[in-house]
Design a protein around this motif. Structure first.
Motif, PDB file in Angstrom:
ATOM      1  N   ASN A 469       0.879  -1.154   0.173  1.00 19.37           N
ATOM      2  CA  ASN A 469      -0.024   0.162  -0.114  1.00 19.37           C
ATOM      3  C   ASN A 469       0.915   1.319   0.086  1.00 19.37           C
ATOM      4  O   ASN A 469       1.711   1.469   0.814  1.00 19.37           O
ATOM      5  CB  ASN A 469      -0.879  -0.021   1.341  1.00 19.37           C
ATOM      6  CG  ASN A 469      -1.980   1.013   1.285  1.00 19.37           C
ATOM      7  OD1 ASN A 469      -1.886   1.702   0.347  1.00 19.37           O
ATOM      8  ND2 ASN A 469      -2.889   1.052   2.199  1.00 19.37           N
ATOM      9  N   ASP A 470       0.621   1.936  -1.246  1.00 12.91           N
ATOM     10  CA  ASP A 470       1.371   3.274  -1.114  1.00 12.91           C
ATOM     11  C   ASP A 470       0.320   4.423  -1.426  1.00 12.91           C
ATOM     12  O   ASP A 470       0.634   5.452  -1.895  1.00 12.91           O
ATOM     13  CB  ASP A 470       2.602   3.393  -1.851  1.00 12.91           C
ATOM     14  CG  ASP A 470       2.295   3.031  -3.484  1.00 12.91           C
ATOM     15  OD1 ASP A 470       0.996   2.585  -3.677  1.00 12.91           O
ATOM     16  OD2 ASP A 470       3.038   3.093  -4.340  1.00 12.91           O
ATOM     17  N   SER A 471      -0.959   4.068  -1.242  1.00  8.69           N
ATOM     18  CA  SER A 471      -1.955   4.991  -1.461  1.00  8.69           C
ATOM     19  C   SER A 471      -2.325   5.524  -3.031  1.00  8.69           C
ATOM     20  O   SER A 471      -2.328   6.700  -3.226  1.00  8.69           O
ATOM     21  CB  SER A 471      -2.212   6.043  -0.497  1.00  8.69           C
ATOM     22  OG  SER A 471      -2.047   5.709   0.910  1.00  8.69           O
ATOM     23  N   GLY A 472      -1.888   4.514  -3.870  1.00  9.98           N
ATOM     24  CA  GLY A 472      -2.003   5.120  -5.327  1.00  9.98           C
ATOM     25  C   GLY A 472      -1.354   4.241  -6.293  1.00  9.98           C
ATOM     26  O   GLY A 472      -0.722   3.231  -5.993  1.00  9.98           O
ATOM     27  N   TYR A 473      -1.182   4.776  -7.377  1.00  9.74           N
ATOM     28  CA  TYR A 473      -0.649   4.306  -8.558  1.00  9.74           C
ATOM     29  C   TYR A 473       0.921   4.835  -8.457  1.00  9.74           C
ATOM     30  O   TYR A 473       1.190   5.347  -9.478  1.00  9.74           O
ATOM     31  CB  TYR A 473      -1.301   4.751  -9.786  1.00  9.74           C
ATOM     32  CG  TYR A 473      -2.941   4.344  -9.888  1.00  9.74           C
ATOM     33  CD1 TYR A 473      -3.004   2.839  -9.574  1.00  9.74           C
ATOM     34  CD2 TYR A 473      -3.529   4.936 -10.558  1.00  9.74           C
ATOM     35  CE1 TYR A 473      -4.489   2.570  -9.725  1.00  9.74           C
ATOM     36  CE2 TYR A 473      -5.125   4.674 -10.802  1.00  9.74           C
ATOM     37  CZ  TYR A 473      -5.158   3.284 -10.278  1.00  9.74           C
ATOM     38  OH  TYR A 473      -6.808   3.012 -10.425  1.00  9.74           O
ATOM     39  N   GLY A 474       1.538   3.899  -7.535  1.00  9.01           N
ATOM     40  CA  GLY A 474       3.022   4.491  -7.416  1.00  9.01           C
ATOM     41  C   GLY A 474       3.904   4.387  -8.701  1.00  9.01           C
ATOM     42  O   GLY A 474       4.743   5.404  -8.877  1.00  9.01           O
TER      43      GLY A 474
HETATM   44 MG   LIG Z   1       0.108   1.618  -5.124  1.00  7.04          MG
END
Ligand SMILES: [Mg+2]
Ligand SMILES: Cc1ncc(C[n+]2csc(CCOP(=O)(O)OP(=O)(O)O)c2C)c(N)n1
Length: 560
Positions: A469-474
């Motif tokens: 989880n990196d809260s987005g489209y890393g």
């Molecule tokens: Mg991500």
């Protein structure tokens, strides 16, 4: 929380579903994945009654799960969908199966035969469904008569199994599903899958001459080399040649073999090895853009290319000698003709050195991920499938550094579409219940088909879903940053995975800092059921190096 299933007794009359069951049995297929509908009800009923039907929540997931089931078992995977939107939903996953050459039989409903093409607004009626299915598969066909269903299905399986393999769709009008009866079918026997053409002796002789003269040979494996792993390994060791692979060529020779450099061709060290080599033997590979620095990687001019598909010979890199044929057959013939190794002294050690260097360098670069990669390898049995979605941890190290030991355990979306890893994990867990399966997914990718967590819980698969989880489209964030683009469309509202896991009745762990992943994985695997581990990517220590995908963005001076 246990949910019980009620089984009904068999209906009075057999249906087309029983014909599908007969065909599946004939080919040793034990499971089908799908979503029930008024347009496939007889099929789902018979498969559930006689074999195993796995309920998933989306038709794309059904195809992804069937695809993984096929990859893991080496057989055919079956997906059952509804007509119209259901068949359309399957399309993205069928494209993945097409890209990967997967053995998937997709059986979808169709409106009643008399209404096809009438454009009357029959429920689920769509124009040109067959044309759509044709576009997303190796081949598509329609059942047009109840007595002809078995033949259509058999022909579909034959097409799937004829090399090069690929997925096939069959649409089956609802009324004909009910009307079809076992015992009344024309030509219902299994058809013969044509054998790959025998390789030409002249081509093999020419290849052997070139290879015999090699002093610094390198081998490059793609997925088409599956089935020739033992022969490749023998040749590599006889010769002292390093083995590079594409992503799908991984683990055809187990990756703990000291001559396997692996999926590292595009690293500086991999490129250097290729530069120093005088002959390349490639087997069943596309030389895809991601693996060749978008075709700019310099490959040895002297090139023996083995492929079952004549169209592949010389398509990306010119072949000095092309050998058309089944990889194992060709390799057997080459081994006979290349009895002794006459390669340069120290050449094998050069490959071993590259193998070591690329691994050491990447291990250092990925910081806190290295511990996760190591724990996965230490704790998972060799037979465990690692199903990878398209997320940084896969692209950066899961697709390369995390050692795999057999091709069947190497499951990932070859076409690069996100959101397919979880359902692939469902298919893998069903195919290999005796060992744990692991899914590697990002928070973005897993959100595409969150419903498949419920599918996984429903089947009770021994599968640990690891969400990074990196809260987005890393990866797109990194790309925007690396290229001076605005940060748009990449920061996502992310579910509370603890609450989500609880709602799914799945044990859950949150990890991140050093030392936290190993114990969580150990506990998760010990449950023997579906589990969820969330890795807080922002807590990884040391901080991993950035990953940006190997895609070309035109420079300003390239613009007109
Ligand atoms: Mg991500
Ligand atoms: C079907 C599909 N849609 C969009 C993309 C573009 N895409 C590639 S990676 C990615 C981000 C995935 O995010 P996540 O799963 O959270 O992984 P992360 O990059 O953050 O590690 C997207 C949107 C794609 N590859 N496939």
């Amino acid at each position: 929380m246990t949910q019980t299933r009620e089984r009904t007794t068999a209906p009075q009359t057999a249906t087309g579903g029983d014909i599908l069951v007969e065909v599946m049995r004939r080919h040793g297929i034990t499971h089908a994945f799908g979503v029930i509908s008024i347009h496939n009800l007889p099929l789902v009923e018979a498969v559930s009654r006689e074999l195993t039907f796995v309920e998933v929540r989306h038709e794309a997931a059904a195809v992804n799960a069937a695809d993984a089931f096929a990859r893991v078992t080496g057989g055919v995977g079956v997906a059952l969908t509804s007509t119209g939107t259901g068949a359309g939903n399957a399309a993205g996953a069928m494209l993945e199966a097409l890209t990967a050459g997967s053995r998937v039989l997709h059986v979808t409903g169709q409106v009643e035969a008399e209404w096809i093409g009438s454009n009357r607004g029959v429920i689920h009626e769509v124009p040109a469904q067959l044309e759509m299915l044709t576009a997303i598969s190796k081949g598509a066909s329609r059942v047009t008569a109840a007595t002809d269903s078995a033949r259509v299905l058999e022909e579909a399986v034959t097409t799937i199994l004829t090399a090069p393999h690929g997925p096939v769709s069959v649409e089956w009008p609802t009324d004909l599903q009910y009307l079809a009866r076992p015992g009344t079918q024309v030509e219902a026997d299994a058809l013969t899958v044509p054998a790959a053409v025998d390789p030409s002796v002249d081509e093999i002789d020419a290849a052997a001459r070139l290879l015999a003269a090699a002093r610094r040979p390198v081998i490059w494996l793609g997925g088409g080399a599956a089935g020739a792993g033992a022969q490749v390994r023998q040749l590599a060791h006889r010769w002292g040649a390093g083995i590079l692979t594409s992503n799908s060529g991984r683990a055809i020779v187990p990756e703990d073999d000291d001559l396997v450099v692996g999926n590292f061709a595009s690293t500086p060290q991999g490129a250097a090895l290729l530069d120093e080599a005088d002959v390349l033997l490639s087997i069943g590979t596309h030389f895809r853009s991601n693996e060749t620095r978008t075709y700019s990687l310099r490959l040895p001019q002297q090139h023996v290319q083995v492929d079952v598909d004549p169209a592949a010979i010389g398509r990306v890199h010119p072949a000095t000698v092309g050998v058309r044929g089944d990889a194992a057959t060709v390799l057997d013939a080459l081994l006979e003709r290349l009895p002794d190794a006459r390669t340069e002294q120290g050449w094998a050690d050069r490959a071993r050195e590259v193998r070591r260097e690329v691994r050491d360098q990447l291990t250092t670069y990925i910081g806190g991920y290295a511990e996760i990669c190591r724990e996965l390898r230490d704790q998972l049995p060799r037979e465990s499938v690692v199903a990878r979605d398209v997320t940084i941890p896969s692209s950066q190290w899961g697709n390369r550094l995390l050692e795999l030991y057999s091709r069947e355990t190497n499951v990932f979306p070859l076409g690069g579409g996100i959101g397919q890893g979880l359902a692939m994990g469902v298919g893998a867990a069903v195919a290999r219940p005796e060992v744990p399966t692991v899914v590697i997914a990002g928070d973005g990718g897993v959100s595409v088909h969150l419903g498949e967590l419920a599918s996984l819980r429903g089947v009770g698969g021994h599968c640990c879903v690891i969400v990074f989880n990196d809260s987005g489209y890393g990866v797109l964030r990194n790309m925007q940053q690396a290229n001076g683009l605005g940060r748009e469309g990449v920061d996502l509202w992310t579910p509370d995975f603890a609450a989500l896991a609880q709602s799914m009745d799945m044990p859950y762990w949150r990890t991140g800092g050093p030392g936290s992943f190993g114990p969580a994985l150990r506990e998760a695997l010990a449950t023997g059921g579906p589990t969820l581990i969330e890795v807080d990517v922002t807590a990884l220590d040391p901080v991993p190096g950035a990953f940006t995908p190997p895609v070309h963005i035109p420079e300003p001076e390239e613009r007109p």
